[in-house]
Write an enzyme that holds these catalytic residues in place. Structure first.
Site, PDB file in Angstrom:
ATOM      1  N   ARG A 146     -12.766 -11.422  43.504  1.00 32.98           N
ATOM      2  CA  ARG A 146     -12.579 -12.695  42.791  1.00 32.98           C
ATOM      3  C   ARG A 146     -13.266 -12.664  41.423  1.00 32.98           C
ATOM      4  O   ARG A 146     -12.707 -13.145  40.434  1.00 32.98           O
ATOM      5  CB  ARG A 146     -13.090 -13.875  43.618  1.00 32.98           C
ATOM      6  N   ASN A 200     -10.426 -16.978  47.943  1.00 35.43           N
ATOM      7  CA  ASN A 200     -10.253 -16.258  49.196  1.00 35.43           C
ATOM      8  C   ASN A 200      -9.459 -17.123  50.148  1.00 35.43           C
ATOM      9  O   ASN A 200      -9.579 -18.346  50.140  1.00 35.43           O
ATOM     10  CB  ASN A 200     -11.614 -15.946  49.834  1.00 35.43           C
TER      11      ASN A 200
END
Length: 91
Positions: free
Chosen positions: A18, A36
């Site tokens: 990320r 996520n």
């Protein structure tokens, strides 16, 4: 502005994926978010210039060291006007 909405699967959680996505998106001046998913995938929505989005997708296929990207699957589009700047990590 164009937009993309993708599910990225493989070894993409717990490896800085990320953060990698956020940094690449900001370098390319894209709007949007990354998060996520509970199934182990990562979801990305981004908008910007077509060329920047192509470069972004190339980076997503590679990922950071430690990640293994198995697939990028398109998801239903998110309208570009709903994607904010700066690009962010969401939950």
């Amino acid at each position: 502005m164009e937009s993309i909405h993708l599910e990225i699967s493989g070894r993409v959680q717990g490896v800085g994926f990320r953060w990698f996505v956020r940094e690449r998106a900001r370098e390319l001046r894209l709007s949007g978010w990354v998060r996520n998913r509970h199934d182990g995938a990562v979801e990305v929505a981004a908008s910007g210039e077509a060329e920047a989005l192509l470069r972004f997708q190339t980076a997503l296929r590679e990922g950071p060291s430690g990640a293994t990207v198995e697939s990028l699957r398109p998801l239903p589009p998110v309208p570009a006007e709903l994607l904010k700047t700066p690009f962010e990590i969401t939950r």
